[in-house]
Design an enzyme around this catalytic site. Structure first.
Site, PDB file in Angstrom:
ATOM      1  N   ARG A  18      -5.145  -1.428   6.852  1.00  0.00           N
ATOM      2  CA  ARG A  18      -5.077  -1.098   8.580  1.00  0.00           C
ATOM      3  C   ARG A  18      -5.140   0.385   8.133  1.00  0.00           C
ATOM      4  O   ARG A  18      -4.539   1.127   7.127  1.00  0.00           O
ATOM      5  CB  ARG A  18      -3.936  -1.391   9.169  1.00  0.00           C
ATOM      6  CG  ARG A  18      -3.861  -1.427  10.609  1.00  0.00           C
ATOM      7  CD  ARG A  18      -2.839  -1.888  11.413  1.00  0.00           C
ATOM      8  NE  ARG A  18      -1.595  -1.408  10.529  1.00  0.00           N
ATOM      9  CZ  ARG A  18      -0.817  -0.517  11.278  1.00  0.00           C
ATOM     10  NH1 ARG A  18      -1.138  -0.018  12.153  1.00  0.00           N
ATOM     11  NH2 ARG A  18       0.428  -0.288  10.672  1.00  0.00           N
ATOM     12  N   ARG A  53     -11.551  -5.896  11.478  1.00  0.00           N
ATOM     13  CA  ARG A  53     -10.400  -6.565  12.353  1.00  0.00           C
ATOM     14  C   ARG A  53     -10.359  -6.224  13.765  1.00  0.00           C
ATOM     15  O   ARG A  53     -10.409  -4.678  13.926  1.00  0.00           O
ATOM     16  CB  ARG A  53      -9.064  -6.450  11.805  1.00  0.00           C
ATOM     17  CG  ARG A  53      -8.867  -5.031  11.493  1.00  0.00           C
ATOM     18  CD  ARG A  53      -7.726  -4.895  10.285  1.00  0.00           C
ATOM     19  NE  ARG A  53      -6.220  -5.513  10.424  1.00  0.00           N
ATOM     20  CZ  ARG A  53      -5.521  -5.702   9.640  1.00  0.00           C
ATOM     21  NH1 ARG A  53      -5.458  -5.031   8.367  1.00  0.00           N
ATOM     22  NH2 ARG A  53      -4.075  -6.134   9.945  1.00  0.00           N
ATOM     23  N   ASN A 100      -4.214   3.996   2.618  1.00  0.00           N
ATOM     24  CA  ASN A 100      -4.958   3.036   1.821  1.00  0.00           C
ATOM     25  C   ASN A 100      -5.996   3.629   0.856  1.00  0.00           C
ATOM     26  O   ASN A 100      -6.582   3.060  -0.140  1.00  0.00           O
ATOM     27  CB  ASN A 100      -5.288   1.887   2.808  1.00  0.00           C
ATOM     28  CG  ASN A 100      -4.303   0.935   3.137  1.00  0.00           C
ATOM     29  OD1 ASN A 100      -3.270   0.642   2.200  1.00  0.00           O
ATOM     30  ND2 ASN A 100      -4.216   0.604   4.237  1.00  0.00           N
ATOM     31  N   ARG A 159      31.364  -9.890 -16.688  1.00  0.00           N
ATOM     32  CA  ARG A 159      29.840  -9.339 -16.305  1.00  0.00           C
ATOM     33  C   ARG A 159      28.903  -9.626 -17.497  1.00  0.00           C
ATOM     34  O   ARG A 159      29.485  -9.283 -18.745  1.00  0.00           O
ATOM     35  CB  ARG A 159      29.955  -7.839 -16.114  1.00  0.00           C
ATOM     36  CG  ARG A 159      30.775  -7.611 -14.760  1.00  0.00           C
ATOM     37  CD  ARG A 159      30.949  -6.067 -14.629  1.00  0.00           C
ATOM     38  NE  ARG A 159      29.745  -5.469 -14.518  1.00  0.00           N
ATOM     39  CZ  ARG A 159      28.960  -5.002 -13.461  1.00  0.00           C
ATOM     40  NH1 ARG A 159      29.602  -5.269 -12.279  1.00  0.00           N
ATOM     41  NH2 ARG A 159      28.047  -4.394 -13.640  1.00  0.00           N
ATOM     42  N   GLN A 169      -2.406  -7.222  -1.800  1.00  0.00           N
ATOM     43  CA  GLN A 169      -1.859  -5.997  -1.415  1.00  0.00           C
ATOM     44  C   GLN A 169      -2.383  -4.677  -1.711  1.00  0.00           C
ATOM     45  O   GLN A 169      -2.375  -4.493  -3.045  1.00  0.00           O
ATOM     46  CB  GLN A 169      -0.372  -5.724  -1.450  1.00  0.00           C
ATOM     47  CG  GLN A 169       0.464  -7.064  -0.892  1.00  0.00           C
ATOM     48  CD  GLN A 169       0.240  -7.403   0.637  1.00  0.00           C
ATOM     49  OE1 GLN A 169       0.255  -6.252   1.508  1.00  0.00           O
ATOM     50  NE2 GLN A 169       0.268  -8.571   0.955  1.00  0.00           N
ATOM     51  N   SER A 188       0.734  -9.924   8.521  1.00  0.00           N
ATOM     52  CA  SER A 188      -0.172 -10.164   7.782  1.00  0.00           C
ATOM     53  C   SER A 188      -0.833 -11.369   8.040  1.00  0.00           C
ATOM     54  O   SER A 188      -2.096 -11.776   7.635  1.00  0.00           O
ATOM     55  CB  SER A 188      -0.066 -10.164   6.300  1.00  0.00           C
ATOM     56  OG  SER A 188       0.423  -8.894   5.924  1.00  0.00           O
TER      57      SER A 188
END
Length: 421
Positions: free
Chosen positions: A19, A78, A29, A168, A110, A89
């Site tokens: 987008r 889109r 992007n 631990r 992605q 998404s």
């Protein structure tokens, strides 16, 4: 379908949602990361994997569409309804499927996972196409201890979630836990149409920690660039030692402008940083040669570069080929910095290629690295630094392989000793 006829293979499409809106980093992007638009890293991996029938970018922005096509992807525009900040998404993927009935499986990748490698995508495609899984998603193993949250005002103590504080685990004694890393989600059409990205017969795919880089988390862009330079995917062919850099003079070493004095003498301007970059390359044993389509032989001596230069070059590729053969190099040992259509074939042939920020579109499409600097404003120095970083990666990988082989030989020797006791 008639008896004996092979069933058509399901159409697997890679889909990158990109987008235009970004609250944190505008047009993130397509922002350059280590010289490549962010979305370009995953598109390169998807295309080189060779397992997708089609590779798509779903976007609402003209510039993102342009970059996607430059990298060889198809574009789905889109709608505004699924391009909002609140859009999910899943909504964008379902819209894509409504317009592409031929697609049976979607590999949603992605754009913010620049260290994705084709080998990962190949294995995931096998899981969903050959082993019958309905959905496969990526995870990464983490060794982190979790504690319950105590909200302000609550009168209670925190509780351990995955450990015993009295005992631990050491990291090497604990396998850790699997977390989604958001790199990709593969799912069959029937699941997505029901509103799921994960469901049916599910499987996870564990990615290597060093490949699990998410720009949404790695806020510091320079740190993310270093990680990509160390662990990113740079193409099908392995990198080799660069021994020759050929640089176009006009538009790379200079800004492409020609100044003419009253007595008709030509003058050009250049950035001293680029001269320093050339000298650094020479000190590293990399020969630098210059090339130009026009006759600029009278202006070159003033730069005091002491480089072999070819001017009036009507066929740059032939000049580059002659130089390569004369020196005795493979194409993987040649780097090229160009900026015009006449440089495109050279950029495609060279093992390492770059262009200034203001190079023409076709040159940018052919290049492996797009500088932040414009021609004549530090682009040569920047490309030199890029070469040095990649060579460090090559040397590091070579050393790791030598260490692994050495360890294997040592282990083998010990086994032989034990065998004969």
């Amino acid at each position: 379908m008639e008896a004996g006829e092979a069933r058509p293979r399901a159409h697997l499409a890679a889909l990158v949602l990109a987008r235009g809106g970004s609250k944190g980093i505008p047009l993130k992007n397509i922002k350059l990361l280590a010289g490549v638009p962010l979305v370009g890293w995953v598109l390169r991996a998807a295309l080189d994997a060779g397992v997708f029938h089609s590779v798509w970018v779903s976007t609402d922005h003209d510039e993102i569409e342009k970059v996607a096509k430059q990298f060889g992807a198809q574009v789905h525009r889109r709608s505004p309804e699924v391009s909002q900040d609140s859009s999910t998404s899943l909504e964008a993927i379902r819209e894509f499927l409504n317009h592409h009935q031929e697609v049976d499986i979607v590999g949603n990748i992605q754009a913010t996972s620049p260290c994705l490698h084709p080998s990962d995508l190949i294995k995931v495609a096998d899981l969903i196409q050959k082993e019958g899984f309905d959905s496969v998603f990526s995870v990464v193993r983490r060794h982190q201890f979790r504690w319950s949250e105590v909200k302000k005002g609550e009168n209670k103590m925190t509780e351990p979630q995955n450990l015993n504080p009295a005992k631990r685990y050491r990291r090497q004694d604990w396998p850790g836990e699997l977390y989604e890393n958001g790199s990709f989600y593969f799912a069959k059409r029937h699941l997505i149409e029901k509103g799921y990205l994960q469901g049916g017969k599910m499987a996870y795919y564990e990615m290597r920690a060093e490949h699990s880089v998410d720009i949404d988390i790695d806020i510091d862009w320079p740190i993310a660039e270093q990680r990509v330079l160390s662990f990113g995917y740079f193409g099908k062919e392995p990198l080799k030692e660069v021994k020759l850099l050929v640089c176009s003079i006009d538009g790379c070493l200079t800004n492409g402008r020609i100044y003419v004095t009253e007595d008709q003498k030509e003058m050009v301007s250049y950035d001293y940083r680029d001269i320093v970059g050339i000298n650094l390359l020479k000190k590293r044993g990399i020969e630098v040669r210059l090339i130009s389509e026009r006759d600029c032989s009278k202006t070159l001596p003033a730069m005091q570069l002491e480089c072999v230069a070819e001017v009036n070059a009507t066929d740059k590729l032939q000049v580059l080929e002659d130089w390569r053969k004369y020196i005795g190099l493979s194409w993987k040992e040649v780097a090229y910095l160009g900026n015009e259509e006449s440089d495109v074939e050279c950029l495609k042939k060279a093992g390492m290629s770059g262009v200034p920020a203001d190079a023409c579109a076709v040159a940018q499409k052919a290049a492996g690295y797009i500088c932040k600097s414009s021609g004549g404003c530090g682009a040569v120095r920047e490309f030199a630094e890029h070469i040095f970083l990649l060579l460090e990666k090559v040397n590091s990988a070579r050393k790791q392989m030598e260490d692994v082989n050495s360890a294997g030989e040592d282990t083998g020797g010990k086994r032989e000793q034990q065998k004969w006791k």
